[in-house]
Design an enzyme around this catalytic site. Structure first.
Site, PDB file in Angstrom:
ATOM      1  NE  ARG A 172      -3.601  -2.496  -0.020  1.00  0.00           N
ATOM      2  CZ  ARG A 172      -3.293  -3.585  -0.727  1.00  0.00           C
ATOM      3  NH1 ARG A 172      -2.202  -3.615  -1.497  1.00  0.00           N
ATOM      4  NH2 ARG A 172      -4.058  -4.649  -0.697  1.00  0.00           N
ATOM      5  CB  SER A 222      -9.558  -2.197   3.332  1.00  0.00           C
ATOM      6  OG  SER A 222      -8.836  -2.842   4.344  1.00  0.00           O
ATOM      7  CD  GLU A 292      -5.644  -0.533   2.640  1.00  0.00           C
ATOM      8  OE1 GLU A 292      -5.207  -1.587   3.146  1.00  0.00           O
ATOM      9  OE2 GLU A 292      -6.495  -0.510   1.747  1.00  0.00           O
TER      10      GLU A 292
END
Length: 299
Positions: A172, A222, A292
């Site tokens: 990420r 998410s 995230e």
């Protein structure tokens, strides 16, 4: 600070002032942008960045505002949304997509051209630019596996091309985040495939997503990165946090890794709930969850 008169003569540019960003974010939260601009060409974006630089105006560039929380105080200066930069071109086994192109649409182009390797992205909300920025992924695939190069612009309006290795991809993460670059477009190298099999795989992944994720509510996707050796959703479940609500935002009863806006929640609700979940999971399991989702703007 950039003035309205500075923007009037830039072609292919839509500009809005004091515009609520909640109208554009997937969470449906976010205060106003002082100036919100939608360039429809690379030339318009270049001129916009040059004007911002010369007037010492802060710039925030957004793709599709999906894995993002904009705080209730909004964003000062200039906010640029790249959604109008959305062309997608196919040449052999290569797809080149501009930053504003939606991932779902790019996967459909790949399928229509019998190209496989991009199916994993068929259900990821958001744009190519945002996906490259954070090396988005799902179901075992991620952007770094298929990207061959990325065209970027710096804050002076200079354009360059980065190879996959120069992107410094991680979980990420990419160099785009570190160097404050703007993604203009990305090239992806795919493989020849059977269009029916590709569509079947996309259908399978979309079914999984729809059955497991709370798509019926606004959310940022998410919320947490996957901790090493664990699953964030499982840790949140084990801490008995599913269904916990602060204000109008709750930990999804369908998938504990998501937080959904069920009752006109705001960014403060999201931030408080994220902090609460981090504390309780740490207390229960000893694992510290790392967000995230990007959180930007003023409180």
């Amino acid at each position: 600070m950039i003035k309205e008169t500075d923007l009037e003569n830039i072609p292919d540019l839509l500009v809005k002032f004091n515009e609520p960003l909640s109208k554009y974010t997937y969470t449906k939260v976010g205060g106003p942008a002082d100036i919100l601009a939608f360039p429809a060409t690379i030339e318009a974006l270049t001129e916009l960045l040059v004007k911002a630089k010369s007037t010492d105006t802060a710039v925030t560039v957004l793709g599709n505002a999906s894995n993002l929380i904009v705080r209730d105080g909004g964003i000062r200066g200039l906010v640029i949304l790249l959604e109008k930069l959305e062309s997608v071109k196919v040449a052999g086994y290569t797809i080149e997509a501009q930053a504003g192109a939606k991932l779902k649409e790019v996967t459909q182009v790949a399928q229509a051209n019998s190209l496989t390797g991009f199916e994993f992205a068929c259900g990821i909300p958001g744009s190519i630019g945002g996906a490259v920025f954070m090396n988005a992924g799902a179901y075992g695939g991620e952007i770094s596996q298929v990207l061959v190069s990325c065209k970027v612009m710096d804050t002076d309006g200079n354009i360059s091309v980065l190879t996959a290795s120069e992107m410094q991809f991680g979980y990420r993460h990419s160099v785009i985040r570190d160097k404050n670059l703007v993604v203009l477009s990305a090239k992806f190298e795919l493989q020849a495939g059977d269009p029916t099999q590709i569509q079947n795989e996309m259908n399978r992944l979309n079914f999984l997503r729809e059955s497991k994720q709370p798509l019926e509510y606004p959310s940022c996707g998410s919320v947490f990165k996957r901790p090493v050796g664990h699953f964030a959703g499982q840790l949140i479940q084990e801490a008995n946090l599913q269904g916990v609500r602060i204000g109008g935002v709750e930990v999804s009863k369908k998938h504990a890794g998501f937080m959904v806006n069920v009752a006109n929640g705001n960014a403060t609700d999201y931030e408080k709930l994220i902090a609460h979940v981090i504390d309780k999971v740490k207390e229960n399991s000893g694992v510290t969850l790392e967000p995230e989702v990007r959180i930007i703007g003023e409180k």
